[in-house]
Motif scaffolding. Sequence first.
Motif, PDB file in Angstrom:
ATOM      1  N   UNK A  23      42.198  23.791  48.433  1.00 22.34           N
ATOM      2  CA  UNK A  23      42.033  24.166  49.840  1.00 22.34           C
ATOM      3  C   UNK A  23      40.961  23.312  50.506  1.00 22.34           C
ATOM      4  N   UNK A  24      40.733  23.555  51.778  1.00 21.49           N
ATOM      5  CA  UNK A  24      39.823  22.724  52.570  1.00 21.49           C
ATOM      6  C   UNK A  24      38.369  22.780  52.097  1.00 21.49           C
ATOM      7  N   UNK A  25      38.004  23.812  51.346  1.00 19.54           N
ATOM      8  CA  UNK A  25      36.633  23.900  50.840  1.00 19.54           C
ATOM      9  C   UNK A  25      36.479  23.236  49.476  1.00 19.54           C
ATOM     10  N   UNK A  26      37.576  22.692  48.945  1.00 17.81           N
ATOM     11  CA  UNK A  26      37.532  22.046  47.641  1.00 17.81           C
ATOM     12  C   UNK A  26      37.869  22.984  46.496  1.00 17.81           C
ATOM     13  N   UNK A  27      38.274  24.204  46.810  1.00 15.68           N
ATOM     14  CA  UNK A  27      38.623  25.190  45.791  1.00 15.68           C
ATOM     15  C   UNK A  27      40.004  24.866  45.205  1.00 15.68           C
ATOM     16  N   UNK A  28      40.040  24.690  43.893  1.00 13.22           N
ATOM     17  CA  UNK A  28      41.308  24.458  43.215  1.00 13.22           C
ATOM     18  C   UNK A  28      42.016  25.801  43.099  1.00 13.22           C
ATOM     19  N   UNK A  29      43.239  25.870  43.619  1.00 12.54           N
ATOM     20  CA  UNK A  29      43.994  27.119  43.598  1.00 12.54           C
ATOM     21  C   UNK A  29      44.836  27.179  42.328  1.00 12.54           C
ATOM     22  N   UNK A  30      44.608  28.208  41.529  1.00 16.68           N
ATOM     23  CA  UNK A  30      45.428  28.403  40.337  1.00 16.68           C
ATOM     24  C   UNK A  30      46.884  28.528  40.760  1.00 16.68           C
ATOM     25  N   UNK A  31      47.803  28.122  39.916  1.00 13.88           N
ATOM     26  CA  UNK A  31      49.231  28.149  40.255  1.00 13.88           C
ATOM     27  C   UNK A  31      49.718  29.544  40.624  1.00 13.88           C
ATOM     28  N   UNK A  32      49.246  30.569  39.905  1.00 15.19           N
ATOM     29  CA  UNK A  32      49.645  31.938  40.224  1.00 15.19           C
ATOM     30  C   UNK A  32      49.164  32.327  41.614  1.00 15.19           C
ATOM     31  N   UNK A  33      47.940  31.921  41.956  1.00 13.67           N
ATOM     32  CA  UNK A  33      47.369  32.229  43.275  1.00 13.67           C
ATOM     33  C   UNK A  33      48.118  31.478  44.367  1.00 13.67           C
ATOM     34  N   UNK A  34      48.455  30.230  44.121  1.00  9.63           N
ATOM     35  CA  UNK A  34      49.214  29.444  45.098  1.00  9.63           C
ATOM     36  C   UNK A  34      50.569  30.096  45.353  1.00  9.63           C
ATOM     37  N   UNK A  35      51.194  30.644  44.319  1.00  4.99           N
ATOM     38  CA  UNK A  35      52.476  31.336  44.489  1.00  4.99           C
ATOM     39  C   UNK A  35      52.313  32.512  45.448  1.00  4.99           C
ATOM     40  N   UNK A  36      51.228  33.257  45.324  1.00  2.06           N
ATOM     41  CA  UNK A  36      50.962  34.396  46.203  1.00  2.06           C
ATOM     42  C   UNK A  36      50.744  33.918  47.636  1.00  2.06           C
ATOM     43  N   UNK A  37      49.901  32.904  47.816  1.00  3.88           N
ATOM     44  CA  UNK A  37      49.557  32.429  49.160  1.00  3.88           C
ATOM     45  C   UNK A  37      50.765  31.846  49.889  1.00  3.88           C
ATOM     46  N   UNK A  38      51.532  31.017  49.204  1.00  7.21           N
ATOM     47  CA  UNK A  38      52.693  30.389  49.838  1.00  7.21           C
ATOM     48  C   UNK A  38      53.766  31.432  50.126  1.00  7.21           C
ATOM     49  N   UNK A  39      53.952  32.384  49.233  1.00  2.33           N
ATOM     50  CA  UNK A  39      54.928  33.443  49.482  1.00  2.33           C
ATOM     51  C   UNK A  39      54.529  34.238  50.723  1.00  2.33           C
ATOM     52  N   UNK A  40      53.239  34.529  50.867  1.00  6.50           N
ATOM     53  CA  UNK A  40      52.772  35.228  52.057  1.00  6.50           C
ATOM     54  C   UNK A  40      53.106  34.427  53.319  1.00  6.50           C
ATOM     55  N   UNK A  41      52.846  33.135  53.293  1.00  5.69           N
ATOM     56  CA  UNK A  41      53.159  32.269  54.437  1.00  5.69           C
ATOM     57  C   UNK A  41      54.657  32.290  54.742  1.00  5.69           C
ATOM     58  N   UNK A  42      55.465  32.152  53.697  1.00  3.56           N
ATOM     59  CA  UNK A  42      56.921  32.100  53.888  1.00  3.56           C
ATOM     60  C   UNK A  42      57.448  33.413  54.456  1.00  3.56           C
ATOM     61  N   UNK A  43      56.996  34.523  53.915  1.00  2.00           N
ATOM     62  CA  UNK A  43      57.459  35.830  54.384  1.00  2.00           C
ATOM     63  C   UNK A  43      57.051  36.067  55.837  1.00  2.00           C
ATOM     64  N   UNK A  44      55.824  35.687  56.182  1.00  2.73           N
ATOM     65  CA  UNK A  44      55.333  35.892  57.550  1.00  2.73           C
ATOM     66  C   UNK A  44      56.090  35.029  58.558  1.00  2.73           C
TER      67      UNK A  44
END
Length: 185
Positions: A23-44
């Motif tokens: 992410x923009x702060x340099x935080x590496x997103x674990x694959x499981x977490x990325x799945x949650x975040x992208x799914x939230x974006x897609x559903x919204x």
Amino acid sequence: VKSTGADVGFMIDAGAEKIFAVDESGCILESERLAVLVTNLYLAANHPKKIAVPVSIPGQVEALAKKHKTKIVYTADDGGSVIQATEDPDVNYAVEPKGGFIFTDFHFAFDGMFALVKILELLAKTGYSLGRLNEEIPKQAFVATTVPCPWEAKGQVMRRMTEFSENKRRLLIDGVKIFFDDAWV
């Protein structure tokens, strides 16, 4: 990402199927977490009727789908099964917890480059950044472990797990998944 002031960074695996994000702060997103975040974006952004996920998906994906009144099509825990689920014309999105995303408006299989572009589109449509979304969506623990079991005992273990879970909410796809409130085993 941080040193260049970028909004997001991606890496595509050698097979060009899976993606990894920072992410923009340099935080590496674990694959499981990325799945949650992208799914939230897609559903919204899309309000689909159905999405496809393997039984090993983090519980937050299930909760997000419920919140958006989207049905989940569960698959076995392998890429081929997730791909096969997209044959249903109502399934326009599929995700697995190892960096794989399918957006069927382009392709029926995992495609890292298209997933990357689609995620950028979803971020633009929703006005979110991955960092902001990562802060807003509560984190849940996701722990995986392997329990040794001799091959000749696997059938007996599966039968006992099936019997144990008989009156519980469960899935019998690719094993026995037992739900407990907002968690599963």
